[in-house]
Structure formats: C-alpha cells, structure tokens
Design a protein around this motif. Sequence first.
Motif, short mmCIF file in Angstrom:
data_model
loop_
_atom_site.label_atom_id
_atom_site.label_comp_id
_atom_site.label_asym_id
_atom_site.label_seq_id
_atom_site.Cartn_x
_atom_site.Cartn_y
_atom_site.Cartn_z
N PRO A 170 5.20 -10.78 -12.62
CA PRO A 170 5.61 -12.35 -11.47
C PRO A 170 6.69 -11.79 -10.65
O PRO A 170 6.73 -12.42 -9.60
CB PRO A 170 6.33 -13.36 -12.17
N MET A 171 7.90 -10.85 -10.94
CA MET A 171 9.03 -10.41 -9.95
C MET A 171 8.28 -9.85 -8.20
O MET A 171 9.36 -9.60 -8.04
CB MET A 171 9.69 -9.61 -10.82
N GLU A 172 6.68 -8.84 -8.30
CA GLU A 172 6.29 -8.76 -7.43
C GLU A 172 6.49 -9.15 -6.38
O GLU A 172 6.95 -8.86 -5.30
CB GLU A 172 5.49 -7.22 -7.55
N ALA A 173 6.14 -10.88 -6.25
CA ALA A 173 5.92 -11.70 -5.67
C ALA A 173 7.40 -11.43 -4.98
O ALA A 173 7.15 -11.79 -3.77
CB ALA A 173 5.28 -12.74 -5.86
N PHE A 174 8.68 -11.58 -5.36
CA PHE A 174 9.78 -12.29 -4.80
C PHE A 174 10.15 -10.74 -4.18
O PHE A 174 10.80 -10.53 -2.91
CB PHE A 174 10.42 -12.56 -5.79
N THR A 175 9.85 -9.22 -4.73
CA THR A 175 10.78 -7.62 -4.27
C THR A 175 9.64 -7.26 -3.25
O THR A 175 10.07 -6.93 -2.84
CB THR A 175 11.41 -6.97 -5.71
N ALA A 176 8.87 -7.52 -2.93
CA ALA A 176 7.60 -7.19 -2.27
C ALA A 176 7.78 -7.25 -0.44
O ALA A 176 8.72 -8.24 -0.31
CB ALA A 176 6.66 -7.49 -2.58
N ASP A 177 6.92 -5.98 0.03
CA ASP A 177 7.96 -6.02 1.35
C ASP A 177 6.35 -7.27 1.94
O ASP A 177 5.97 -6.22 1.74
CB ASP A 177 7.58 -4.95 2.08
N PRO A 178 6.72 -7.68 2.73
CA PRO A 178 5.29 -8.14 3.25
C PRO A 178 4.85 -7.23 4.64
O PRO A 178 3.78 -7.61 4.93
CB PRO A 178 6.16 -10.05 4.30
N ASN A 179 5.63 -6.89 5.14
CA ASN A 179 5.07 -5.63 5.80
C ASN A 179 4.95 -4.08 4.95
O ASN A 179 3.55 -3.25 5.96
CB ASN A 179 6.05 -4.71 7.16
N ASN A 180 4.49 -3.92 4.00
CA ASN A 180 4.04 -2.87 2.86
C ASN A 180 3.63 -3.51 1.79
O ASN A 180 4.12 -3.51 1.06
CB ASN A 180 5.12 -2.10 3.16
N PRO A 181 2.11 -4.37 1.95
CA PRO A 181 2.30 -4.59 0.02
C PRO A 181 2.17 -3.64 -0.61
O PRO A 181 1.90 -2.37 0.33
CB PRO A 181 1.29 -5.18 1.28
N PRO A 182 1.90 -4.00 -2.01
CA PRO A 182 1.83 -2.99 -2.74
C PRO A 182 0.85 -2.44 -2.72
O PRO A 182 -0.35 -3.47 -2.24
CB PRO A 182 2.55 -4.15 -3.97
N LYS A 183 0.54 -1.07 -3.09
CA LYS A 183 -0.96 -0.31 -3.17
C LYS A 183 -1.68 -1.40 -5.24
O LYS A 183 -0.48 -1.46 -5.82
CB LYS A 183 -0.89 0.91 -4.00
N LYS A 184 -2.66 -1.06 -5.08
CA LYS A 184 -2.92 -1.55 -6.12
C LYS A 184 -2.49 -0.50 -7.74
O LYS A 184 -3.02 0.58 -6.93
CB LYS A 184 -5.27 -1.64 -6.01
N LYS A 185 -3.00 -1.17 -8.36
CA LYS A 185 -2.59 -0.03 -9.59
C LYS A 185 -3.69 0.06 -10.97
O LYS A 185 -3.79 -1.93 -10.97
CB LYS A 185 -1.08 -0.68 -9.97
N TYR A 186 -3.54 0.80 -11.47
CA TYR A 186 -5.11 0.11 -12.84
C TYR A 186 -4.04 1.41 -13.54
O TYR A 186 -3.58 2.03 -13.09
CB TYR A 186 -6.21 0.97 -12.14
N LYS A 187 -4.67 1.16 -14.92
CA LYS A 187 -4.43 2.10 -16.55
C LYS A 187 -6.16 2.41 -17.05
O LYS A 187 -6.91 1.54 -16.48
CB LYS A 187 -3.65 0.63 -17.26
N ALA A 188 -5.81 3.78 -17.12
CA ALA A 188 -6.82 3.80 -17.75
C ALA A 188 -7.39 3.71 -19.10
O ALA A 188 -6.41 3.74 -19.65
CB ALA A 188 -6.68 5.86 -17.60
N SER A 189 -8.16 3.33 -19.55
CA SER A 189 -8.85 2.48 -20.98
C SER A 189 -10.26 2.97 -20.92
O SER A 189 -11.09 3.44 -20.12
CB SER A 189 -8.50 1.64 -21.43
N THR A 190 -10.57 2.80 -21.84
CA THR A 190 -12.47 2.91 -22.22
C THR A 190 -12.35 1.68 -22.21
O THR A 190 -11.73 0.17 -22.87
CB THR A 190 -12.47 3.64 -23.38
N TYR A 191 -13.48 0.84 -22.17
CA TYR A 191 -13.96 -0.38 -22.06
C TYR A 191 -13.90 -1.34 -24.24
O TYR A 191 -13.18 -2.64 -23.77
CB TYR A 191 -15.73 -1.13 -21.84
N GLY A 192 -13.75 -0.31 -24.55
CA GLY A 192 -13.74 -0.63 -26.11
C GLY A 192 -12.42 -1.07 -26.16
O GLY A 192 -11.84 -1.64 -27.08
N VAL A 193 -11.31 0.21 -26.31
CA VAL A 193 -10.16 -0.44 -26.56
C VAL A 193 -9.57 -1.72 -25.56
O VAL A 193 -8.82 -2.20 -26.18
CB VAL A 193 -9.88 0.76 -25.87
#
Length: 367
Positions: free
Chosen positions: A82-105
């Motif tokens: 939730p804090m990213e919405a307040f700290t993000a730079d509107p002119n430089n939107p944050p990059k999408k983040k992902y975590k590596a996992s298997t579907y089962g886990v």
Amino acid sequence: MSSPADPPSAPPMNMKMFVMLPMFYLTRKLDNTDPNVVFYCRVLYGVVQLFQIIGIMFIYRALRRDNPRNATLCYVPPPPNPMEAFTADPNNPPKKKYKASTYGVHLESLASKLVSSTVMGMAMTVGLHWYKGMIFGLAMQCVMGPFNFFENHLTKIFLLGATKHKVTGEEDMSVRLFDEKLASELKPDDQIVDEQGKVVATGRSLKSAGKKDKIAAAPAPPAWDDVLLNTWDAGRKADAALILKTLTLQNANDPTEDENRWTALMILSGLKNCRGWKKGMEALREHGAEADATDCDGWNALHWAAQHNHAEAARMILAPEGFDGVRKGRVYEVKDKEGKLPIDIAKEKKHEEVAKAIEEAVKEFGK
C-alpha cells in the motif's frame, strides 16, 4: 505462440458493494431479542460454514492429486504494498515485480491463507455473538461468506473447473490464474524479487541466460543432494516433482553426501503422503535405480517402506513389474545393522499392511 487465455477474474468491487450495502442495511433491521430470529440466524450460519469447511477439505484433497500445472515454474506478482501508492513517482511508474515459484507451492500457500482467514472469521463472528449477543455478523456471513468463498481462486480452480478446457476437460495450461507469467512471457523490465522483496533478476537477464519453462522450484535447479534432503524435510508436503526434474541415469543411485547415505528410492519409499511418489518411483526404475542399496543403518528401500507404513511402495519394490526385489537382490532377506529384516520392522511397528504385502510378495514371486 497463441496468447494465454484470460484468468478467472474476481467480481468487480462495485458488484461486491452492491451486495454488501443492502445486506448491511437489512441485517441492521433484525431483532436480536427475538429468539426465533436468533435461532434461524444460528442455524443458517452453521449450515453455511459447514458447506465452506467441506469445500475447503475438497480443495485440500484436490491439491494432493498429480496435476501437470503443479510442477511448472511461474512468476507470480507478490501482494501489493500500500505504501508504494504514496511513494511512487507519477512520472516514473514502478516496474512490475514477480516472485519465482511453482504452481503447486503457490496454490498450497493460498490454501493455507484460505484456512487461516476462514478460521479467523468464524472465531470473530462466533465470539461476538457469544459474548455480546450480536447477530449482525451471523447474518452478514450467511451471504458474504459464500460470496467470498466462490470469489476465491482456489474455489474457481478446484470446484468450478476454471482451468479445464471447455471441450476436452483436460488441464488448459494457457489459462492464467493470478496474473502470473511464464519465463517466456516476462517483459525485459519485469523484476524478479525474493522473499524479502529484493530484486534478484529481471526479465531481460532471464531471457539472455536462456531460461526455459521447466519443472523446477527455482530458476536454477539445485544439486541432487539438496533435492533429496529437501524432499525428505518437506514431510507431508513433499512433492516428487523436483526429483523428476533433476533425475538422470547418472544420479539415480547416488546417495546423499552426508553420513546417512540415503537414496531417492529410500526417500520416496518413506514418504507415504508425497505428491507424485508413484510417478517418481516409476521414473527411478526406468533410470536404473536399485532397491538393494543400503544406507548407514543397513536399511534398504524395503526397510524404509516398512518403517514408514508405505505398503504400496513395498509392493512396488518387490513386484517383478516394479523393482523385482524378491528375485533381484532378495531385499526382503537383508538384515540391518541390528539384525532386523524389513518384515521384522513392519511387525514391530504394527504396520500389518506392509507385513502382509511382504509375505504375499515372497510367496507369489519367490517360487
């Protein structure tokens, strides 16, 4: 390559509010001093919760089944900060983040969260009713409980078949469930983060390294020794997928490097509840795994099956179509360092089904 199918989307928030607001108003009109109203609220709430519990039990049972999706490596968006919405730079939107996992886990993690949220909700609702006499929560949960339950991704997957092909009924691997991506679908600027949220790779670096979507629990396959020990340490949550991923003709009989000297066949013989154990043992047989190998205590795979009450594994070890342990190596006659046969351990532990399986196999195949 065809584009992936749309994920089973959650109901829009305004639809949920459309249900919640009228319910909020109507439940406030209930007379909590009327014993009939209180009784019907209790009965209806109990029935709703019973059906939800049955649904969760079915989901957990479905999770234990072999599924081609479970062992596939994917990249799942972490929970939003939730804090990213307040700290993000509107002119430089944050990059999408992902975590590596298997579907089962990942699915098991979601199932644990579903159980926790359901138990917490029941405790709070029943507690407020018991100590404060409030029926507002009971009435609200009679409607919102099922609504939220059927909104859950796990319900859509395992109860409503959202990932099944509409024509064939088979698992449709093109369906996306949580806005996840496979390695080939990552954009160059997508970031891969670890459990602490630290960026460890990008889509560009994975593609440049030639990563492919295979059965794995991490971008780089771990060592065989780690695979065996981690599988054993997982206990009831163990999955043979990583053994299948890293199994070769060269390592099928390789024991762990510590003093225990455990082999993959021993470990799967001792993990009765391991997902995919049978497929794992079949693969080991095809790769030349030997049932007569022994560990530091003089135990072979049949000793392990006897100790851990895995009768099906014992049958597979002894049967000619399995590892042919009756005629090849005569594993049922091997004594450990304490002089015990596998059947001695089975009887000592009162694992009667294993003892019976050994006796029947020796009688049938030892002729």
